[in-house]
Motif scaffolding. Sequence first.
Motif, PDB file in Angstrom:
ATOM      1  N   SER A  32       0.835  -1.203   0.000  1.00  0.00           N
ATOM      2  CA  SER A  32       0.000   0.000   0.000  1.00  0.00           C
ATOM      3  C   SER A  32       0.867   1.249   0.000  1.00  0.00           C
ATOM      4  O   SER A  32       0.591   2.206  -0.728  1.00  0.00           O
ATOM      5  CB  SER A  32      -0.923   0.013   1.221  1.00  0.00           C
ATOM      6  N   ARG A  33       1.909   1.261   0.813  1.00  0.00           N
ATOM      7  CA  ARG A  33       2.815   2.414   0.850  1.00  0.00           C
ATOM      8  C   ARG A  33       3.545   2.595  -0.481  1.00  0.00           C
ATOM      9  O   ARG A  33       3.717   3.714  -0.964  1.00  0.00           O
ATOM     10  CB  ARG A  33       3.822   2.274   1.995  1.00  0.00           C
ATOM     11  N   LEU A  34       3.959   1.473  -1.085  1.00  0.00           N
ATOM     12  CA  LEU A  34       4.622   1.542  -2.388  1.00  0.00           C
ATOM     13  C   LEU A  34       3.673   2.155  -3.424  1.00  0.00           C
ATOM     14  O   LEU A  34       4.057   3.050  -4.187  1.00  0.00           O
ATOM     15  CB  LEU A  34       5.079   0.154  -2.839  1.00  0.00           C
ATOM     16  N   ALA A  35       2.431   1.687  -3.434  1.00  0.00           N
ATOM     17  CA  ALA A  35       1.440   2.230  -4.375  1.00  0.00           C
ATOM     18  C   ALA A  35       1.200   3.712  -4.103  1.00  0.00           C
ATOM     19  O   ALA A  35       1.120   4.515  -5.039  1.00  0.00           O
ATOM     20  CB  ALA A  35       0.133   1.443  -4.283  1.00  0.00           C
ATOM     21  N   ASP A  36       1.105   4.107  -2.830  1.00  0.00           N
ATOM     22  CA  ASP A  36       0.925   5.517  -2.474  1.00  0.00           C
ATOM     23  C   ASP A  36       2.077   6.363  -3.006  1.00  0.00           C
ATOM     24  O   ASP A  36       1.867   7.447  -3.558  1.00  0.00           O
ATOM     25  CB  ASP A  36       0.833   5.705  -0.955  1.00  0.00           C
ATOM     26  N   ASN A  37       3.305   5.881  -2.833  1.00  0.00           N
ATOM     27  CA  ASN A  37       4.486   6.619  -3.286  1.00  0.00           C
ATOM     28  C   ASN A  37       4.508   6.753  -4.806  1.00  0.00           C
ATOM     29  O   ASN A  37       4.812   7.826  -5.337  1.00  0.00           O
ATOM     30  CB  ASN A  37       5.763   5.953  -2.791  1.00  0.00           C
ATOM     31  N   ILE A  38       4.191   5.682  -5.508  1.00  0.00           N
ATOM     32  CA  ILE A  38       4.176   5.735  -6.970  1.00  0.00           C
ATOM     33  C   ILE A  38       3.086   6.682  -7.453  1.00  0.00           C
ATOM     34  O   ILE A  38       3.296   7.475  -8.374  1.00  0.00           O
ATOM     35  CB  ILE A  38       4.032   4.325  -7.575  1.00  0.00           C
ATOM     36  N   GLU A  39       1.917   6.627  -6.817  1.00  0.00           N
ATOM     37  CA  GLU A  39       0.842   7.551  -7.192  1.00  0.00           C
ATOM     38  C   GLU A  39       1.264   9.003  -6.970  1.00  0.00           C
ATOM     39  O   GLU A  39       0.984   9.872  -7.798  1.00  0.00           O
ATOM     40  CB  GLU A  39      -0.419   7.252  -6.387  1.00  0.00           C
ATOM     41  N   ALA A  40       1.960   9.272  -5.864  1.00  0.00           N
ATOM     42  CA  ALA A  40       2.427  10.640  -5.586  1.00  0.00           C
ATOM     43  C   ALA A  40       3.392  11.112  -6.673  1.00  0.00           C
ATOM     44  O   ALA A  40       3.307  12.263  -7.131  1.00  0.00           O
ATOM     45  CB  ALA A  40       3.083  10.708  -4.207  1.00  0.00           C
ATOM     46  N   VAL A  41       4.284  10.230  -7.104  1.00  0.00           N
ATOM     47  CA  VAL A  41       5.222  10.573  -8.176  1.00  0.00           C
ATOM     48  C   VAL A  41       4.453  10.838  -9.470  1.00  0.00           C
ATOM     49  O   VAL A  41       4.726  11.814 -10.192  1.00  0.00           O
ATOM     50  CB  VAL A  41       6.276   9.463  -8.363  1.00  0.00           C
ATOM     51  N   GLN A  42       3.486   9.985  -9.773  1.00  0.00           N
ATOM     52  CA  GLN A  42       2.706  10.158 -10.999  1.00  0.00           C
ATOM     53  C   GLN A  42       1.942  11.477 -10.988  1.00  0.00           C
ATOM     54  O   GLN A  42       1.903  12.189 -12.007  1.00  0.00           O
ATOM     55  CB  GLN A  42       1.732   8.987 -11.178  1.00  0.00           C
ATOM     56  N   LEU A  43       1.346  11.829  -9.859  1.00  0.00           N
ATOM     57  CA  LEU A  43       0.608  13.091  -9.766  1.00  0.00           C
ATOM     58  C   LEU A  43       1.553  14.287  -9.877  1.00  0.00           C
ATOM     59  O   LEU A  43       1.225  15.292 -10.523  1.00  0.00           O
ATOM     60  CB  LEU A  43      -0.194  13.147  -8.467  1.00  0.00           C
ATOM     61  N   GLY A  44       2.724  14.185  -9.275  1.00  0.00           N
ATOM     62  CA  GLY A  44       3.716  15.249  -9.383  1.00  0.00           C
ATOM     63  C   GLY A  44       4.202  15.433 -10.811  1.00  0.00           C
ATOM     64  O   GLY A  44       4.353  16.568 -11.294  1.00  0.00           O
ATOM     65  N   THR A  45       4.444  14.326 -11.491  1.00  0.00           N
ATOM     66  CA  THR A  45       4.864  14.381 -12.891  1.00  0.00           C
ATOM     67  C   THR A  45       3.784  15.042 -13.746  1.00  0.00           C
ATOM     68  O   THR A  45       4.085  15.872 -14.609  1.00  0.00           O
ATOM     69  CB  THR A  45       5.175  12.971 -13.417  1.00  0.00           C
ATOM     70  N   ALA A  46       2.530  14.690 -13.500  1.00  0.00           N
ATOM     71  CA  ALA A  46       1.423  15.282 -14.264  1.00  0.00           C
ATOM     72  C   ALA A  46       1.365  16.790 -14.041  1.00  0.00           C
ATOM     73  O   ALA A  46       1.179  17.560 -14.989  1.00  0.00           O
ATOM     74  CB  ALA A  46       0.100  14.625 -13.870  1.00  0.00           C
ATOM     75  N   ALA A  47       1.554  17.225 -12.807  1.00  0.00           N
ATOM     76  CA  ALA A  47       1.528  18.655 -12.506  1.00  0.00           C
ATOM     77  C   ALA A  47       2.654  19.389 -13.244  1.00  0.00           C
ATOM     78  O   ALA A  47       2.445  20.478 -13.796  1.00  0.00           O
ATOM     79  CB  ALA A  47       1.633  18.884 -11.005  1.00  0.00           C
ATOM     80  N   GLU A  48       3.835  18.799 -13.267  1.00  0.00           N
ATOM     81  CA  GLU A  48       4.967  19.400 -13.981  1.00  0.00           C
ATOM     82  C   GLU A  48       4.696  19.483 -15.487  1.00  0.00           C
ATOM     83  O   GLU A  48       5.024  20.482 -16.134  1.00  0.00           O
ATOM     84  CB  GLU A  48       6.236  18.599 -13.720  1.00  0.00           C
TER      85      GLU A  48
END
Length: 100
Positions: A32-48
């Motif tokens: 769950s933590r791994l998925a949370d971290n990957i989702e955070a990276v994906q959302l950050g990339t989208a914002a950039e």
Amino acid sequence: MTALNELRLLPWSGPEGKPCYLSTDDPDGCMSRLADNIEAVQLGTAAELVERACEALDDQGTDPEDTRRLAKELTGALRDVLCVATSRGHLLAANELHRF
């Protein structure tokens, strides 16, 4: 067996591009933590990428090939963000069902 709406859609694909799901009672577990971290990276990339796209659209001199590359990157980021939204929507719905 866990119902499909109680499974967490993970932010990566399995063999042949099929979706991966996690069944766990521990939202703070390793996967769950791994998925949370990957989702955070994906959302950050989208914002950039959105920021870059806004700049490119404002610049009349943007090279068409750069615009095409950016569009492909935005498409991938949008796909990731839709997966995150779907996953979180399912988690919210499952949590609502368990409250009553």
